[in-house]
Design an enzyme around this catalytic site. Structure first.
Site, PDB file in Angstrom:
ATOM      1  N   GLN A   1      -4.025   5.885  10.656  1.00  0.00           N
ATOM      2  CA  GLN A   1      -3.803   7.109  11.429  1.00  0.00           C
ATOM      3  C   GLN A   1      -2.917   8.073  10.632  1.00  0.00           C
ATOM      4  OE1 GLN A   1      -4.900   7.377  14.849  1.00  0.00           O
ATOM      5  NE2 GLN A   1      -4.382   9.512  14.572  1.00  0.00           N
ATOM      6  N   PHE A   2      -3.528   8.794   9.669  1.00  0.00           N
ATOM      7  CA  PHE A   2      -2.740   9.696   8.832  1.00  0.00           C
ATOM      8  C   PHE A   2      -2.075  10.807   9.636  1.00  0.00           C
ATOM      9  CE2 PHE A   2      -6.632  12.102   9.053  1.00  0.00           C
ATOM     10  CZ  PHE A   2      -6.216  13.434   8.959  1.00  0.00           C
ATOM     11  N   THR A   3      -2.585  11.115  10.814  1.00  0.00           N
ATOM     12  CA  THR A   3      -2.025  12.211  11.610  1.00  0.00           C
ATOM     13  C   THR A   3      -0.617  11.910  12.130  1.00  0.00           C
ATOM     14  OG1 THR A   3      -3.093  11.455  13.647  1.00  0.00           O
ATOM     15  CG2 THR A   3      -4.312  13.038  12.294  1.00  0.00           C
TER      16      THR A   3
END
Length: 191
Positions: free
Chosen positions: A79-81
């Site tokens: 989950q890079f966000t």
């Protein structure tokens, strides 16, 4: 490295209408990797996920048992966000997130390390880089934020705090000036 850990009754990840990972009782973990993360960050988060006590013991006492102690499952979703910043404008800025090619390797190493510390058969994942639908039943609800660099966020930057205070004061001054101007304008009726 950041992680959002949720205690779940069950969780699954779907990609293109196909379930690619699922667990029963355990934890669902969204994992974000920053451009500065190292093996040390990975080790810290892996141990924290397995060791944090979010489950009841046999007598029903809360916060007594960990995922590892109870032999439960872990669903890890990249989950890079989690490294998105929204301080400027309305479009999130993801410059703090590690680039895909490098973060894929670190995420795979992270999942591998979880398996070494625990039991690889009890760890499921999503599909790195894919558009995923994550379904879960949060138990409690219990949701924790984990950060391997939490110490970096303890002290606010005095220069930034001063700048934000100045901007807020200027905005308030403009707002008050506008309200004052509205009061002073003569009312003209048109027929």
């Amino acid at each position: 490295m950041r992680a959002v850990l949720q205690k779940v009754v069950r969780a699954s990840v779907t990609v293109n209408d196909s379930v690619v990972g699922h667990i029963g009782k355990g934890v669902c973990v969204l994992v974000g990797i920053s451009k500065d993360d190292t093996q040390d960050d990975m080790e810290y988060i892996a141990k924290k996920i397995l060791g944090v006590r979010v489950f009841d013991d046999a007598e029903g006492n809360m916060w007594k048992k960990s995922t590892q102690e109870l032999g439960l499952e872990v669903l890890c979703v990249s989950q890079f966000t989690l490294y998105g910043k929204t301080t400027k404008g309305t479009k999130p800025d993801f410059h703090e997130a590690m680039k895909s090619d490098t973060s894929r390797k670190l995420f795979d190493d992270f999942v591998e390390r979880l398996g070494q510390l625990y039991d690889r058969s009890k760890i499921a994942t999503g599909e790195f880089g894919a558009m995923m639908q994550v379904s879960l039943v949060n138990d409690g609800p219990v949701t924790l934020q984990l950060d391997s660099r939490k110490f970096a966020y303890d002290k606010p930057d005095p220069a930034l705090a001063g700048k934000l205070a100045s901007k807020a004061a200027a905005k308030e001054q403009r707002r008050n000036g506008f309200a004052q101007n509205q009061k002073q304008k003569p009312h003209v009726e048109t027929v």
